[in-house]
Motif scaffolding. Structure first.
Motif, PDB file in Angstrom:
ATOM      1  N   PRO A 193      -7.582 -33.378  44.038  1.00  0.00           N
ATOM      2  CA  PRO A 193      -8.619 -32.603  43.349  1.00  0.00           C
ATOM      3  C   PRO A 193      -9.916 -33.403  43.331  1.00  0.00           C
ATOM      4  O   PRO A 193      -9.891 -34.621  43.468  1.00  0.00           O
ATOM      5  N   LYS A 194     -11.041 -32.689  43.177  1.00  0.00           N
ATOM      6  CA  LYS A 194     -12.339 -33.387  43.109  1.00  0.00           C
ATOM      7  C   LYS A 194     -12.574 -33.796  41.648  1.00  0.00           C
ATOM      8  O   LYS A 194     -12.863 -32.961  40.809  1.00  0.00           O
ATOM      9  N   PHE A 195     -12.391 -35.079  41.375  1.00  0.00           N
ATOM     10  CA  PHE A 195     -12.630 -35.566  40.015  1.00  0.00           C
ATOM     11  C   PHE A 195     -14.118 -35.817  39.836  1.00  0.00           C
ATOM     12  O   PHE A 195     -14.813 -36.206  40.790  1.00  0.00           O
ATOM     13  N   SER A 196     -14.589 -35.618  38.617  1.00  0.00           N
ATOM     14  CA  SER A 196     -16.035 -35.673  38.363  1.00  0.00           C
ATOM     15  C   SER A 196     -16.647 -37.041  38.664  1.00  0.00           C
ATOM     16  O   SER A 196     -17.712 -37.134  39.239  1.00  0.00           O
ATOM     17  N   GLU A 197     -15.948 -38.101  38.292  1.00  0.00           N
ATOM     18  CA  GLU A 197     -16.545 -39.431  38.499  1.00  0.00           C
ATOM     19  C   GLU A 197     -15.471 -40.504  38.526  1.00  0.00           C
ATOM     20  O   GLU A 197     -14.398 -40.341  37.976  1.00  0.00           O
ATOM     21  N   LYS A 198     -15.809 -41.595  39.209  1.00  0.00           N
ATOM     22  CA  LYS A 198     -14.926 -42.770  39.187  1.00  0.00           C
ATOM     23  C   LYS A 198     -15.531 -43.784  38.232  1.00  0.00           C
ATOM     24  O   LYS A 198     -16.715 -43.787  37.968  1.00  0.00           O
ATOM     25  N   ARG A 199     -14.682 -44.647  37.738  1.00  0.00           N
ATOM     26  CA  ARG A 199     -15.149 -45.664  36.801  1.00  0.00           C
ATOM     27  C   ARG A 199     -15.435 -46.968  37.552  1.00  0.00           C
ATOM     28  O   ARG A 199     -14.721 -47.330  38.485  1.00  0.00           O
ATOM     29  N   SER A 200     -16.453 -47.692  37.083  1.00  0.00           N
ATOM     30  CA  SER A 200     -16.679 -49.039  37.626  1.00  0.00           C
ATOM     31  C   SER A 200     -15.657 -49.973  36.966  1.00  0.00           C
ATOM     32  O   SER A 200     -15.032 -49.626  35.966  1.00  0.00           O
ATOM     33  N   VAL A 201     -15.527 -51.169  37.534  1.00  0.00           N
ATOM     34  CA  VAL A 201     -14.531 -52.125  37.027  1.00  0.00           C
ATOM     35  C   VAL A 201     -14.762 -52.432  35.549  1.00  0.00           C
ATOM     36  O   VAL A 201     -13.815 -52.563  34.767  1.00  0.00           O
ATOM     37  N   SER A 202     -16.026 -52.493  35.126  1.00  0.00           N
ATOM     38  CA  SER A 202     -16.336 -52.828  33.725  1.00  0.00           C
ATOM     39  C   SER A 202     -15.932 -51.703  32.768  1.00  0.00           C
ATOM     40  O   SER A 202     -15.764 -51.933  31.572  1.00  0.00           O
ATOM     41  N   ASP A 203     -15.795 -50.474  33.299  1.00  0.00           N
ATOM     42  CA  ASP A 203     -15.411 -49.340  32.456  1.00  0.00           C
ATOM     43  C   ASP A 203     -13.895 -49.172  32.344  1.00  0.00           C
ATOM     44  O   ASP A 203     -13.417 -48.309  31.605  1.00  0.00           O
ATOM     45  N   VAL A 204     -13.156 -49.984  33.106  1.00  0.00           N
ATOM     46  CA  VAL A 204     -11.696 -49.842  33.083  1.00  0.00           C
ATOM     47  C   VAL A 204     -11.154 -50.353  31.751  1.00  0.00           C
ATOM     48  O   VAL A 204     -11.568 -51.406  31.256  1.00  0.00           O
ATOM     49  N   ASP A 205     -10.207 -49.612  31.202  1.00  0.00           N
ATOM     50  CA  ASP A 205      -9.630 -49.942  29.898  1.00  0.00           C
ATOM     51  C   ASP A 205      -8.527 -51.001  30.063  1.00  0.00           C
ATOM     52  O   ASP A 205      -7.351 -50.749  29.822  1.00  0.00           O
ATOM     53  N   TRP A 206      -8.947 -52.222  30.442  1.00  0.00           N
ATOM     54  CA  TRP A 206      -7.954 -53.287  30.698  1.00  0.00           C
ATOM     55  C   TRP A 206      -7.156 -53.625  29.438  1.00  0.00           C
ATOM     56  O   TRP A 206      -5.959 -53.878  29.489  1.00  0.00           O
ATOM     57  N   PHE A 207      -7.849 -53.624  28.290  1.00  0.00           N
ATOM     58  CA  PHE A 207      -7.198 -53.931  27.017  1.00  0.00           C
ATOM     59  C   PHE A 207      -6.141 -52.859  26.705  1.00  0.00           C
ATOM     60  O   PHE A 207      -5.031 -53.159  26.260  1.00  0.00           O
ATOM     61  N   GLY A 208      -6.504 -51.594  26.979  1.00  0.00           N
ATOM     62  CA  GLY A 208      -5.555 -50.484  26.778  1.00  0.00           C
ATOM     63  C   GLY A 208      -4.329 -50.620  27.661  1.00  0.00           C
ATOM     64  O   GLY A 208      -3.195 -50.390  27.223  1.00  0.00           O
ATOM     65  N   ILE A 209      -4.554 -51.021  28.929  1.00  0.00           N
ATOM     66  CA  ILE A 209      -3.438 -51.218  29.872  1.00  0.00           C
ATOM     67  C   ILE A 209      -2.491 -52.296  29.341  1.00  0.00           C
ATOM     68  O   ILE A 209      -1.268 -52.128  29.329  1.00  0.00           O
ATOM     69  N   ALA A 210      -3.086 -53.424  28.869  1.00  0.00           N
ATOM     70  CA  ALA A 210      -2.267 -54.541  28.362  1.00  0.00           C
ATOM     71  C   ALA A 210      -1.470 -54.109  27.127  1.00  0.00           C
ATOM     72  O   ALA A 210      -0.272 -54.385  27.012  1.00  0.00           O
ATOM     73  N   LEU A 211      -2.125 -53.395  26.206  1.00  0.00           N
ATOM     74  CA  LEU A 211      -1.436 -52.936  24.990  1.00  0.00           C
ATOM     75  C   LEU A 211      -0.313 -51.949  25.313  1.00  0.00           C
ATOM     76  O   LEU A 211       0.756 -51.986  24.708  1.00  0.00           O
ATOM     77  N   LEU A 212      -0.585 -51.074  26.285  1.00  0.00           N
ATOM     78  CA  LEU A 212       0.437 -50.101  26.700  1.00  0.00           C
ATOM     79  C   LEU A 212       1.651 -50.821  27.284  1.00  0.00           C
ATOM     80  O   LEU A 212       2.804 -50.517  26.950  1.00  0.00           O
ATOM     81  N   ALA A 213       1.386 -51.807  28.145  1.00  0.00           N
ATOM     82  CA  ALA A 213       2.476 -52.565  28.775  1.00  0.00           C
ATOM     83  C   ALA A 213       3.298 -53.310  27.713  1.00  0.00           C
ATOM     84  O   ALA A 213       4.530 -53.303  27.753  1.00  0.00           O
ATOM     85  N   ILE A 214       2.605 -53.923  26.736  1.00  0.00           N
ATOM     86  CA  ILE A 214       3.304 -54.659  25.663  1.00  0.00           C
ATOM     87  C   ILE A 214       4.162 -53.690  24.839  1.00  0.00           C
ATOM     88  O   ILE A 214       5.326 -53.957  24.549  1.00  0.00           O
ATOM     89  N   THR A 215       3.579 -52.532  24.485  1.00  0.00           N
ATOM     90  CA  THR A 215       4.277 -51.580  23.608  1.00  0.00           C
ATOM     91  C   THR A 215       5.526 -51.014  24.276  1.00  0.00           C
ATOM     92  O   THR A 215       6.631 -51.136  23.751  1.00  0.00           O
ATOM     93  N   VAL A 216       5.334 -50.385  25.456  1.00  0.00           N
ATOM     94  CA  VAL A 216       6.495 -49.713  26.071  1.00  0.00           C
ATOM     95  C   VAL A 216       7.481 -50.727  26.648  1.00  0.00           C
ATOM     96  O   VAL A 216       8.691 -50.502  26.613  1.00  0.00           O
ATOM     97  N   GLY A 217       6.970 -51.864  27.129  1.00  0.00           N
ATOM     98  CA  GLY A 217       7.864 -52.911  27.629  1.00  0.00           C
ATOM     99  C   GLY A 217       8.755 -53.456  26.509  1.00  0.00           C
ATOM    100  O   GLY A 217       9.966 -53.594  26.675  1.00  0.00           O
ATOM    101  N   SER A 218       8.149 -53.709  25.338  1.00  0.00           N
ATOM    102  CA  SER A 218       8.912 -54.216  24.188  1.00  0.00           C
ATOM    103  C   SER A 218       9.923 -53.178  23.711  1.00  0.00           C
ATOM    104  O   SER A 218      11.078 -53.496  23.426  1.00  0.00           O
TER     105      SER A 218
END
Length: 526
Positions: A193-218
Motif C-alpha cells: 500500500p502507499k503509506f503517507s510517509e516514512k520516518r527518519s532514524v531520529s523519529d524511530v521509537d527506539w525506546f518503545g521497541i526496547a520497552l516492548l522487547a523487555i515486556t513481552v520477553g519477560s
C-alpha cells in the motif's frame, strides 16, 4: 470508505492467497513441530529437558516481540519488502537451526527464526484481508483461518513422522524449499500500500521497541519457565515479573505520548477491535491449550507414540477445514458474528465436558473421535467470526494494526493457556496423589489382598519373594500416580469448558452495539 487499490481479482488473487497461507502455515507448524522432537534433541545435544525447552521458548519470545511491530515495519520498508525479508530470515535461520552443533547455538538461531516468523502470520492476514473487497472479507478470513487452525494440528504428526524416519534437523530443513517459493511469489505478486510517509532514524521509537522487547520477553519467560522454577519461590521469576510490570507501564506511557509510536494503541478505541482482541486471547487459550493437552494425555497416560497422538488430531482439523468456507458464507449472508461466536463457545464447552467424562487410565482410541470432531466444529465457528468482528470497522493501515493486536493476543493466550494448564496440573497431581495414598490403609484387608495378589503374580514370573513384594508395592504406587494424573486431566477439561461457557452471555450482551456498528459497515459499502 475502504482503500480498494489493493483489491485483487482472478488468478492474481488466488496466487496471493496461496502465498499468504503458505507463510502462515510455515510459521504455525514450526511452533508445534518441535515439541515431539525434544527428546531426540536432548540426546543429540547432550542437554537436560529443561535446557532443551529453551528451543521452544526462544522461538516464542522472538515471535511475540516482533508481532506488534509488524504494522510499523511494513510502513517503514514497504509491506512487500518487509514480508519477503521476513520469509528469507525465517528460511535462512531454519537452515542454521538444522546445522546447529550445540544447544545454545540452536536456541539463538530459534530466536532469530522466531523474529522472521512473527511477521509471517500477521502480515499474511493483512495481505489476504486487503486483497478481497469488503463484501468478501469474511470469506478471506475463512481462507486464512484454514492455515491458522490446521497448522498447530499438523505440527505434531509431521514432526513425529520426520523424527521416526529421518532425524531432528529435517524438521527445520523442510521449511527451506517452501520458504524460497513463498519469497519468489511475494516479490512477484504482492503489492505494497502507499503509506503517507516514512520516518527518519531520529523519529524511530527506539525506546518503545526496547520497552516492548523487555515486556513481552519477560512475560513469555515467566509463562514458559514459571512452573519449572516454582514460580515466586525463584528470585529469577520475581526479577522477570518486576521487569514485565515496569516495562508494560512505561511502554503504555511511551506509546501514548510519543509522536510516532511503534504500536498505535489508539486503534483500540474501536469497540469491535477491543472485543475481538479479548476473544482472540480466549481462542488462543483454548486452541493451544487443547492442542497441548490431548497429545500429552495420550502419550504419558495411554503410552501412544508421537505419530499416533498427532494423527488423532487430523480428523478434527479436516472438520475445521470444511467448516471454514461454510462460516464465511454465513457471515457474508448477514448472520451476526456474535451468534456464531456464542455457538462456537458452546461447542467448545461440549467438547471439554465430553473429555471430562471419557478420560480413564485406559481410554480407547475410538472414544476421542467424535469429541475431537466437535472441537473442530467449534474452532471453525470461533476463528473467522472473531477475526472479522475485530477487523470489520477498521480502514487502511488500521487493518494491519488491528491484525497485529489480535495475532499477538492469540499467541499470548496460547502461552497463558499452556502455562496455566501445566501449573494447575502439577498442583492437582500432588493433591490427588496425597489424597489417594491416604486411602490406602496398610491394615485394610482389601489393600493386603491386592498386594498379596500382585506379589503372587510376580513370583509366578520368577521373581524372589522379597523382590516380588517390592514390585507389588511399586505397582500400587504407580497406579495411584496414574490415577492422580487422570483426575488432573479431567479437571483441566472441566475448567476449560466452564471458561468457554462463562464467555457466552458476555458475547451475546454486546448485540445492540454490534448491530449499530454493522449499519456503519453497511454505509461504508455504499
Amino acid at each position: 470508505m475502504q482503500d480498494d487499490s489493493l483489491v485483487e481479482y482472478g488468478a492474481r488473487r488466488f496466487i496471493i492467497t496461496i502465498t499468504a497461507i503458505l507463510c502462515a502455515l510455515l510459521e504455525i507448524v514450526d511452533t508445534t513441530i518441535v515439541n515431539v522432537a525434544l527428546p531426540e534433541m536432548k540426546g543429540n545435544l547432550g542437554s537436560t529437558l529443561s535446557e532443551v525447552g529453551w528451543v521452544i521458548t526462544a522461538y516464542a519470545i522472538g515471535n511475540v516481540i516482533i508481532v506488534p511491530m509488524t504494522s510499523w515495519l511494513s510502513q517503514q520498508f514497504g509491506r512487500r519488502n518487509y514480508f519477503a525479508a521476513s520469509i528469507l530470515i525465517f528460511t535462512l535461520f531454519s537452515f542454521m537451526c538444522g546445522n546447529a552443533t550445540n544447544l545454545w547455538e540452536l536456541v539463538g538461531f530459534r530466536f532469530l527464526q522466531g523474529v522472521g516468523g512473527g511477521a509471517l502470520l500477521v502480515t499474511s492476514q493483512t495481505i489476504i484481508t486487503e486483497s478481497y473487497p469488503l463484501a468478501k472479507r469474511s470469506m478471506a478470513q475463512a481462507i486464512y483461518g484454514l492455515g491458522v487452525i490446521i497448522g498447530p494440528t499438523l505440527g505434531p504428526p509431521l514432526g513425529g513422522y520426520i523424527v521416526d524416519n529421518y532425524s531432528w534437523p529435517f524438521i527445520f530443513y523442510i521449511n527451506i524449499p517452501i520458504g524460497i517459493i513463498a519469497a519468489i511469489m511475494t516479490i512477484q505478486f504482492v503489492r505494497s500500500p502507499k503509506f503517507s510517509e516514512k520516518r527518519s532514524v531520529s523519529d524511530v521509537d527506539w525506546f518503545g521497541i526496547a520497552l516492548l522487547a523487555i515486556t513481552v520477553g519477560s512475560l513469555q519467560f515467566i509463562l514458559e519457565r514459571g512452573q519449572e522454577d516454582d514460580w515466586f519461590d525463584s528470585s529469577t521469576i520475581i526479577m522477570f515479573t518486576a521487569s514485565a510490570i515496569l516495562g508494560f507501564v512505561f511502554f503504555i506511557w511511551r506509546e501514548l505520548t510519543f509522536r510516532y509510536p511503534i504500536v498505535e494503541l489508539r486503534v483500540l478505541k474501536n469497540g469491535n477491535l477491543r472485543l475481538g482482541t479479548i476473544m482472540s486471547f480466549i481462542l488462543g487459550f483454548g486452541l493451544y491449550g487443547s492442542t497441548f493437552i490431548v497429545p500429552l494425555y495420550t502419550q504419558t497416560i495411554l503410552g501412544w507414540t508421537a505419530l499416533e497422538s498427532g494423527a488423532l488430531m487430523i480428523p478434527a482439523a479436516l472438520t475445521t477445514a470444511v467448516m471454514m468456507p461454510i462460516i464465511g458464507k454465513l457471515l457474508t449472508a448477514g448472520v451476526k458474528q456474535q451468534y456464531l461466536v456464542a455457538g462456537g463457545l458452546l461447542l467448545f464447552f461440549i467438547y471439554s465436558f465430553w473429555g471430562y467424562k471419557i478420560l480413564t487410565p485406559d481410554t480407547g482410541k475410538d472414544a476421542f473421535f467424535w469429541m475431537l470432531i466437535v472441537r473442530g466444529m467449534g474452532l471453525g465457528m470461533l476463528f473467522i467470526p472473531i477475526t472479522s468482528l475485530a477487523l470489520s470497522t477498521l480502514k487502511g493501515q488500521e487493518i494491519g494494526q488491528g491484525a497485529a493486536f489480535t495475532g499477538m493476543m492469540r499467541q499470548l493466550g496460547g502461552s497463558f493457556g499452556v502455562a496455566s494448564i501445566t501449573t494447575f496440573m502439577a498442583n492437582k497431581n500432588v493433591d490427588y496423589a496425597t489424597n489417594l495414598a491416604s486411602k490406602f490403609d496398610a491394615s485394610s484387608l482389601m489393600v493386603q489382598q491386592r498386594i498379596e495378589g500382585l506379589k503372587n503374580m510376580f513370583i509366578s514370573k520368577g521373581l524372589a519373594p522379597d523382590v516380588a513384594l517390592q514390585s507389588a508395592y511399586q505397582t500400587l504406587r504407580y497406579s495411584v500416580t496414574k490415577q492422580a494424573a487422570v483426575l488432573s486431566y479431567m479437571d483441566v477439561f472441566l475448567y476449560l469448558g466452564l471458561m468457554f461457557l462463562f464467555c457466552i452471555p458476555f458475547i451475546l450482551l454486546v448485540k445492540e452495539r454490534k448491530s449499530k456498528e454493522k449499519i456503519d459497515v453497511g454505509e461504508m459499502m455504499h
